[in-house]
Scaffold this active site. Structure first.
Site, PDB file in Angstrom:
ATOM      1  N   HIS A 111      22.086  -8.057  23.297  1.00  0.00           N
ATOM      2  CA  HIS A 111      20.713  -8.230  24.284  1.00  0.00           C
ATOM      3  C   HIS A 111      20.501  -9.712  24.055  1.00  0.00           C
ATOM      4  CE1 HIS A 111      16.953  -7.326  25.039  1.00  0.00           C
ATOM      5  NE2 HIS A 111      16.501  -7.995  24.360  1.00  0.00           N
ATOM      6  N   GLU A 166      12.081  -1.208  27.350  1.00  0.00           N
ATOM      7  CA  GLU A 166      13.305  -2.252  26.156  1.00  0.00           C
ATOM      8  C   GLU A 166      13.985  -0.692  25.234  1.00  0.00           C
ATOM      9  OE1 GLU A 166      12.534  -5.740  25.818  1.00  0.00           O
ATOM     10  OE2 GLU A 166      11.755  -5.178  24.342  1.00  0.00           O
ATOM     11  N   GLU A 184      15.350   1.163  22.194  1.00  0.00           N
ATOM     12  CA  GLU A 184      15.150   0.816  20.522  1.00  0.00           C
ATOM     13  C   GLU A 184      15.106   2.083  19.644  1.00  0.00           C
ATOM     14  OE1 GLU A 184      12.974  -2.291  19.995  1.00  0.00           O
ATOM     15  OE2 GLU A 184      12.374  -3.245  21.230  1.00  0.00           O
ATOM     16  N   LYS A 206       4.530  -8.202  26.169  1.00  0.00           N
ATOM     17  CA  LYS A 206       4.567  -6.240  24.767  1.00  0.00           C
ATOM     18  C   LYS A 206       3.525  -5.354  25.108  1.00  0.00           C
ATOM     19  CE  LYS A 206       9.415  -7.938  24.730  1.00  0.00           C
ATOM     20  NZ  LYS A 206       9.946  -7.694  24.620  1.00  0.00           N
ATOM     21  N   THR A 253       3.537   1.001  23.398  1.00  0.00           N
ATOM     22  CA  THR A 253       5.170   0.787  22.996  1.00  0.00           C
ATOM     23  C   THR A 253       5.110   2.777  23.036  1.00  0.00           C
ATOM     24  OG1 THR A 253       5.190  -1.116  22.121  1.00  0.00           O
ATOM     25  CG2 THR A 253       6.325   0.258  21.514  1.00  0.00           C
ATOM     26  N   GLU A 282      18.823  -7.246  32.328  1.00  0.00           N
ATOM     27  CA  GLU A 282      19.918  -6.929  32.122  1.00  0.00           C
ATOM     28  C   GLU A 282      20.660  -6.571  32.978  1.00  0.00           C
ATOM     29  OE1 GLU A 282      21.255  -7.097  27.350  1.00  0.00           O
ATOM     30  OE2 GLU A 282      19.158  -5.761  27.588  1.00  0.00           O
TER      31      GLU A 282
HETATM   32  O1  LIG Z   1      14.114 -13.758  24.492  1.00  0.00           O
HETATM   33  C1  LIG Z   1      13.711 -13.758  24.382  1.00  0.00           C
HETATM   34  O2  LIG Z   1      12.795 -14.876  24.643  1.00  0.00           O
HETATM   35  C2  LIG Z   1      12.763 -12.411  24.460  1.00  0.00           C
HETATM   36  C3  LIG Z   1      13.629 -11.228  24.159  1.00  0.00           C
HETATM   37  C4  LIG Z   1      12.388  -9.792  24.206  1.00  0.00           C
HETATM   38  O3  LIG Z   1      12.119 -10.017  25.232  1.00  0.00           O
HETATM   39  C5  LIG Z   1      13.588  -8.790  23.080  1.00  0.00           C
HETATM   40  C6  LIG Z   1      12.396  -8.400  22.384  1.00  0.00           C
HETATM   41  O4  LIG Z   1      10.965  -7.643  22.208  1.00  0.00           O
HETATM   42  C7  LIG Z   1      13.196  -7.959  21.413  1.00  0.00           C
HETATM   43  C8  LIG Z   1      14.157  -6.621  21.246  1.00  0.00           C
HETATM   44  O5  LIG Z   1      13.765  -5.664  21.438  1.00  0.00           O
HETATM   45  O6  LIG Z   1      15.215  -6.811  21.062  1.00  0.00           O
HETATM   46 CA   LIG Z   2      11.535  -5.223  21.858  1.00  0.00          CA
HETATM   47 MG   LIG Z   3       3.503  -2.162  21.297  1.00  0.00          MG
END
Ligand SMILES: O=C(O)/C=C/C(=O)CC(=O)CC(=O)O
Ligand SMILES: [Ca+2]
Ligand SMILES: [Mg+2]
Length: 396
Positions: A117, A183, A185, A237, A241, A343
């Site tokens: 990721h 996302e 998780e 974000k 959530t 992605e």
């Molecule tokens: O690489 C970046 O700038 C941003 C990454 C993300 O949006 C990922 C994040 O919130 C953390 C994750 O869920 O892995």
């Molecule tokens: Ca995240």
């Molecule tokens: Mg949140």
């Protein structure tokens, strides 16, 4: 063996026993344990007020000995037919209950622990730079999120508005996100607090962490891309959530434990986890409007939850009951194992074809995303971690 009439493929068998908070018409929210298609009313069957508070926090604060004692009792109740007459009157059909947010979320942290990721997002957010930042293999990168907007699965996902500015735009504009994403998780729930100034070592993971839930860290990629430099994720974000209703105790995941992947940088001693196998063989599934769009595997994550906890407290930051820390987006090495739409659609350049004939880059109003997961159980069965779902609603 159990006296309960469970279907062979129930993910909620006697070896799972996840905890949640439920209510029935006219009665207050209380702790329940999912078993088959039912919920055991733990408050009623035990008479213990710790299970009648409306969140799991008070029980979680009691710690590993109490958790093990309740689990042992539940296992005995469900396996020994002698207890049937006591227990059965307190089983409520699961489709007749209302579920509630299981924990009163204290602090919320989100990590970034999937190398696949991180490399994919690095390529998309920072073209021309190495996808992994120089610190990535030395520490589990994370950020502190917004605990108050962690909500139960099913909470409507209202499209957020904010500032966006694509590289080609001259000035930022304000409006609804056009790049709303998911996302997928896994979240870890802290039961036992720690004292300010006292780091929690890798080996003390099970003294503090009670269990696991699923998390969807809804992300507005256009807001995020414009705001995140140099301090990191903020409004892109924090609007919502979502978490799954059932918290699966770590004790149910013994058969899921596995060795972490090989690390190619030597770890500082506080992150050395060679004695702690806390990678977990969880298999996630992401459905968009009913169609499976991804199957992310959790086990390949570079950083384990035990290392995440050690890192998050190594400066002396204390833990509180109800703290939630999430793994970061779970993406595996294959294209169909990616845990976010940015992605899966190669940053919007390669739309996903859905079985209904439509295509998607990012989420449209009305879309429903459901993340579920299973884990290997003790005897070749599979345990369910339940699911976290949400439907996109138009901007208000
Ligand atoms: O690489 C970046 O700038 C941003 C990454 C993300 O949006 C990922 C994040 O919130 C953390 C994750 O869920 O892995
Ligand atoms: Ca995240
Ligand atoms: Mg949140």
């Amino acid at each position: 063996m159990t006296w309960l009439d469970l279907s062979a493929d129930t993910g909620f068998g006697v070896s799972n026993l996840p905890y949640g908070v439920f209510s029935t018409p006219g009665a207050a929210p209380r702790t329940g344990v999912a078993i088959g298609d039912a919920v055991l009313d733990l408050a009623a069957v035990t008479g213990d007020p710790v299970h009648a508070t409306g969140t799991l926090n008070a029980f979680l604060a009691q710690g590993p000995a109490a958790w093990a004692a309740v689990r042992a009792r539940l296992t005995e109740w469900f396996t020994d037919a002698w207890h049937r007459a006591t227990v059965e009157p307190h089983l409520v059909p699961r489709d007749a209950v209302t579920l509630h947010l299981p924990i009163d979320v204290a602090d919320y942290v989100d990590f970034y622990s999937s190398q696949h990721h991180a490399e994919n997002l690095g390529r998309m957010f920072r073209p021309g730079s190495p996808p992994l930042t120089p610190n990535w293999k030395h520490l589990p990168i994370g950020y502190h999120g917004r605990a108050g907007t962690v909500q139960l699965s099913g909470t409507p996902v209202v499209r957020p508005s904010g500032q966006r500015k694509a590289p080609a735009d001259e000035v930022p504009t304000f409006g609804p996100s056009r790049r709303l994403d998911i996302e997928a998780e896994v979240g870890f729930v802290v039961g036992v607090p720690s004292r300010l100034g006292e780091p929690v070592p890798v080996g003390a993971f099970t003294e503090h962490v009670f269990g696991v839930c699923l998390v969807n860290d809804w992300s507005a990629r256009d807001l995020q891309a414009w705001e995140y430099v140099p301090l990191g994720p903020f409004l892109g974000k924090s609007f919502l959530t979502s978490v799954s209703p059932w918290v699966v105790p770590l004790a149910a995941l013994e058969a899921a434990r596995t060795d972490p992947p090989l690390r190619d940088e030597e770890l500082l001693p506080y992150l050395d986890d060679r004695k702690e196998r806390w990678s977990l063989n969880l298999q996630l599934e992401v459905r968009l409007n009913g169609a499976i769009v991804s199957n992310p595997p959790f086990a390949p994550l570079y950083w384990t939850p035990a290392q995440q906890l050690a890192h998050l407290t190594v400066n002396g930051a204390s833990l509180r009951t109800g703290d939630l820390f999430a793994s970061g987006t779970v993406s595996g090495p294959e294209r169909n194992q990616r845990g976010s739409l940015i992605e899966l659609s190669e940053n919007g350049a390669e739309p996903l074809a859905l079985p209904d004939g439509t295509t998607r880059t990012f989420l449209e109003d009305g879309d429903v995303v459901t993340i579920s997961a299973t884990a290997p159980g003790p005897d070749g069965t599979r345990l369910s971690l339940g699911e976290v779902t949400g439907r996109i609603e138009p901007v208000r």
